[in-house]
Motif scaffolding. Structure first.
Motif, mmCIF file in Angstrom:
data_model
loop_
_atom_site.group_PDB
_atom_site.id
_atom_site.type_symbol
_atom_site.label_atom_id
_atom_site.label_comp_id
_atom_site.label_asym_id
_atom_site.label_seq_id
_atom_site.Cartn_x
_atom_site.Cartn_y
_atom_site.Cartn_z
ATOM 1 N N SER A 183 -34.245 -4.875 17.798
ATOM 2 C CA SER A 183 -33.433 -6.016 18.202
ATOM 3 C C SER A 183 -33.136 -6.059 19.693
ATOM 4 C CB SER A 183 -32.117 -6.018 17.414
ATOM 5 O OG SER A 183 -31.400 -4.813 17.639
ATOM 6 N N LYS A 184 -32.890 -4.902 20.295
ATOM 7 C CA LYS A 184 -32.505 -4.893 21.713
ATOM 8 C C LYS A 184 -33.643 -5.406 22.590
ATOM 9 C CE LYS A 184 -30.376 -1.955 25.236
ATOM 10 N NZ LYS A 184 -29.843 -0.609 25.533
ATOM 11 N N SER A 185 -34.843 -4.871 22.381
ATOM 12 C CA SER A 185 -35.989 -5.324 23.158
ATOM 13 C C SER A 185 -36.321 -6.767 22.831
ATOM 14 C CB SER A 185 -37.204 -4.433 22.866
ATOM 15 O OG SER A 185 -36.960 -3.110 23.280
ATOM 16 N N SER A 186 -36.209 -7.124 21.548
ATOM 17 C CA SER A 186 -36.527 -8.476 21.116
ATOM 18 C C SER A 186 -35.600 -9.497 21.774
ATOM 19 C CB SER A 186 -36.432 -8.564 19.589
ATOM 20 O OG SER A 186 -36.791 -9.840 19.137
ATOM 21 N N ARG A 187 -34.321 -9.186 21.847
ATOM 22 C CA ARG A 187 -33.361 -10.113 22.461
ATOM 23 C C ARG A 187 -33.670 -10.326 23.937
ATOM 24 N NH1 ARG A 187 -29.438 -7.421 19.299
ATOM 25 N NH2 ARG A 187 -28.869 -6.115 21.075
ATOM 26 N N LYS A 188 -33.994 -9.256 24.642
ATOM 27 C CA LYS A 188 -34.268 -9.377 26.075
ATOM 28 C C LYS A 188 -35.534 -10.189 26.343
ATOM 29 C CE LYS A 188 -31.816 -5.268 27.698
ATOM 30 N NZ LYS A 188 -31.901 -3.965 28.406
ATOM 31 N N LEU A 189 -36.564 -9.933 25.547
ATOM 32 C CA LEU A 189 -37.787 -10.700 25.715
ATOM 33 C C LEU A 189 -37.571 -12.157 25.307
ATOM 34 C CD1 LEU A 189 -40.343 -8.058 24.428
ATOM 35 C CD2 LEU A 189 -40.281 -9.038 26.730
ATOM 36 N N GLY A 190 -36.759 -12.349 24.256
ATOM 37 C CA GLY A 190 -36.457 -13.716 23.829
ATOM 38 C C GLY A 190 -35.717 -14.484 24.907
ATOM 39 N N ALA A 191 -34.770 -13.841 25.571
ATOM 40 C CA ALA A 191 -34.016 -14.488 26.646
ATOM 41 C C ALA A 191 -34.932 -14.850 27.810
ATOM 42 C CB ALA A 191 -32.891 -13.578 27.118
ATOM 43 N N LEU A 192 -35.898 -13.977 28.075
ATOM 44 C CA LEU A 192 -36.828 -14.245 29.171
ATOM 45 C C LEU A 192 -37.642 -15.501 28.895
ATOM 46 C CD1 LEU A 192 -38.206 -13.395 31.809
ATOM 47 C CD2 LEU A 192 -39.706 -11.917 30.463
ATOM 48 N N PHE A 193 -38.116 -15.637 27.670
ATOM 49 C CA PHE A 193 -38.927 -16.812 27.340
ATOM 50 C C PHE A 193 -38.059 -18.057 27.159
ATOM 51 C CE2 PHE A 193 -42.260 -13.722 26.446
ATOM 52 C CZ PHE A 193 -43.380 -14.396 26.921
ATOM 53 N N ALA A 194 -36.796 -17.878 26.756
ATOM 54 C CA ALA A 194 -35.901 -19.027 26.609
ATOM 55 C C ALA A 194 -35.605 -19.681 27.957
ATOM 56 C CB ALA A 194 -34.597 -18.594 25.941
ATOM 57 N N SER A 195 -35.609 -18.873 29.008
ATOM 58 C CA SER A 195 -35.345 -19.407 30.353
ATOM 59 C C SER A 195 -36.633 -19.662 31.135
ATOM 60 C CB SER A 195 -34.458 -18.414 31.128
ATOM 61 O OG SER A 195 -35.128 -17.157 31.274
ATOM 62 N N PHE A 196 -37.746 -19.663 30.433
ATOM 63 C CA PHE A 196 -39.067 -19.800 31.064
ATOM 64 C C PHE A 196 -39.201 -21.148 31.775
ATOM 65 C CE2 PHE A 196 -43.519 -21.146 30.876
ATOM 66 C CZ PHE A 196 -44.160 -20.069 31.465
ATOM 67 N N THR A 197 -39.601 -21.111 33.040
ATOM 68 C CA THR A 197 -39.862 -22.336 33.811
ATOM 69 C C THR A 197 -41.275 -22.377 34.371
ATOM 70 O OG1 THR A 197 -38.968 -21.288 35.811
ATOM 71 C CG2 THR A 197 -37.436 -22.607 34.470
ATOM 72 N N GLY A 198 -42.023 -21.312 34.147
ATOM 73 C CA GLY A 198 -43.395 -21.278 34.626
ATOM 74 C C GLY A 198 -43.868 -19.851 34.826
ATOM 75 N N ALA A 199 -45.176 -19.662 34.745
ATOM 76 C CA ALA A 199 -45.744 -18.326 34.877
ATOM 77 C C ALA A 199 -45.952 -17.991 36.351
ATOM 78 C CB ALA A 199 -47.064 -18.242 34.105
ATOM 79 N N ASP A 200 -44.840 -17.795 37.060
ATOM 80 C CA ASP A 200 -44.901 -17.458 38.474
ATOM 81 C C ASP A 200 -44.631 -15.968 38.665
ATOM 82 O OD1 ASP A 200 -42.214 -17.262 37.912
ATOM 83 O OD2 ASP A 200 -41.644 -19.044 39.062
ATOM 84 N N ASP A 201 -44.632 -15.528 39.907
ATOM 85 C CA ASP A 201 -44.428 -14.104 40.188
ATOM 86 C C ASP A 201 -43.084 -13.609 39.674
ATOM 87 O OD1 ASP A 201 -46.885 -13.871 41.376
ATOM 88 O OD2 ASP A 201 -46.138 -14.117 43.423
ATOM 89 N N ASP A 202 -42.063 -14.452 39.762
ATOM 90 C CA ASP A 202 -40.740 -14.050 39.296
ATOM 91 C C ASP A 202 -40.753 -13.780 37.790
ATOM 92 O OD1 ASP A 202 -37.853 -13.678 39.726
ATOM 93 O OD2 ASP A 202 -37.652 -15.471 38.480
ATOM 94 N N PHE A 203 -41.449 -14.629 37.036
ATOM 95 C CA PHE A 203 -41.548 -14.427 35.583
ATOM 96 C C PHE A 203 -42.246 -13.109 35.274
ATOM 97 C CE2 PHE A 203 -44.502 -14.686 31.971
ATOM 98 C CZ PHE A 203 -43.587 -14.729 30.922
ATOM 99 N N TYR A 204 -43.351 -12.858 35.944
ATOM 100 C CA TYR A 204 -44.101 -11.621 35.677
ATOM 101 C C TYR A 204 -43.297 -10.379 36.087
ATOM 102 C CZ TYR A 204 -48.263 -14.428 34.693
ATOM 103 O OH TYR A 204 -49.158 -15.314 34.143
ATOM 104 N N ASP A 205 -42.557 -10.482 37.190
ATOM 105 C CA ASP A 205 -41.724 -9.351 37.606
ATOM 106 C C ASP A 205 -40.641 -9.065 36.572
ATOM 107 O OD1 ASP A 205 -43.174 -9.061 39.918
ATOM 108 O OD2 ASP A 205 -41.739 -10.120 41.199
#
Length: 298
Positions: A12-34
């Motif tokens: 759950s912990k890893s899943s929540r963090k990855l889910g939050a990252l994709f929920a705030s996704f605005t584009g596959a830029d360097d910031d997203f990959y970092d």
């Protein structure tokens, strides 16, 4: 469904963090990959493996021209599954008898893993024999005897301090006479003297090769997933001394991360074959790379 839901809860912990990252996704830029790489590192994936995963995702996104969050998430899931998939993720127990040697430091859940394996195979209709080969740890034989009674397996044990290889020899002879399907042998897990550990395991392997030359053999290293990168250090030590064929990763329900699976598979090229996601006797599961990847991204 039960497998997936329990696994998803464990991660759950890893899943929540990855889910939050994709929920705030605005584009596959360097910031997203970092951010993705940082999230993977925090999930115990390891720096090298995290960088490799992100590099692979960049390449797929660029080559296939995908842009949407759902498409990128699906591509990441596929990459994660590929990183975990090895040709020998399943235990090979095709002969009668087959042998499973179980190694690991004290406290990782070694005895419990043996007990749960015995319970599983007995329920499948197999005749199981436990060998209490960790003769240097006080009460190890008693603990294994409790599991033998609980699971319905037979057990061979000797007094504390006896030669572990001799326990294995007795177990093999008993297995031959009793028509045993699976021999599960507990072995000492001390690492403070790697030479003694290696010599002990070598003696056990020689006895198996001599007495059961055609038998399928697995050497399972039990690791506690809550130890994170320390578990990876243990795995390196045992790989050098024990010729391990697979990992049984316990206590995934206690870490909520689970990324250590990627570090072990990617850096050591040792397959994870079993995962423990609870205290119940049926909570030791065969590892499935695709389901694990889906659960960590769910």
């Amino acid at each position: 469904m039960k497998f997936f839901s329990k696994l998803q809860e464990s991660l759950s912990k890893s899943s929540r963090k990855l889910g939050a990252l994709f929920a705030s996704f605005t584009g596959a830029d360097d910031d997203f990959y970092d951010q993705l790489e940082e999230t993977l590192v925090l999930a115990d994936v390891g720096a090298l493996m995290s960088a490799s995963i992100v590099d692979d995702l960049r390449e797929v996104v660029l080559s296939e021209g995908i842009r949407g969050a759902d498409e990128i998430k699906a591509a990441l899931s596929k990459i994660l599954a590929e990183k975990l998939s090895m040709s020998d993720n399943k235990l090979k127990l095709g002969t009668r008898p087959s042998v499973i040697l179980v190694v690991g430091v004290n406290g990782v859940g070694k005895t419990t893993t043996i007990g749960k394996l015995a319970y599983r195979y007995v329920r499948e209709g197999k005749k199981v024999l436990m060998c209490a080969g960790d003769t240097f740890r006080a009460a190890a034989g008693e603990q294994l005897s409790i599991w033998a009674e609980r699971s319905g397996a037979d057990i061979i044990r000797r007094d504390e301090g006896a030669d572990p290889a001799s326990v294995m020899y007795d177990g093999i002879n008993a297995a031959k006479s009793r028509g045993v399907d699976v021999i599960i042998c507990d072995t000492a897990g001390r690492l403070h003297n790697k030479s003694n550990l290696m010599n002990e395991l070598s003696k056990i392997h020689r006895i198996i090769d001599r007495e059961l030359p055609e038998a399928d053999k697995e050497t399972l290293l039990v690791l506690d997933s809550t130890t994170g990168q320390n578990g990876l250090i243990q795995a390196r030590e045992f790989k050098d001394s024990a010729n391990i064929t697979g990992i049984a990763l316990t206590k995934l329900d206690g870490t909520a991360k689970g990324g250590i699976v990627f570090a072990i598979t990617g850096e050591l090229l040792v397959p994870v074959k079993l995962i423990g996601i609870g205290e119940g006797v049926e909570d030791l599961l065969d590892f499935d790379a695709a389901e694990f990847a889906s659960a960590i991204l769910a």
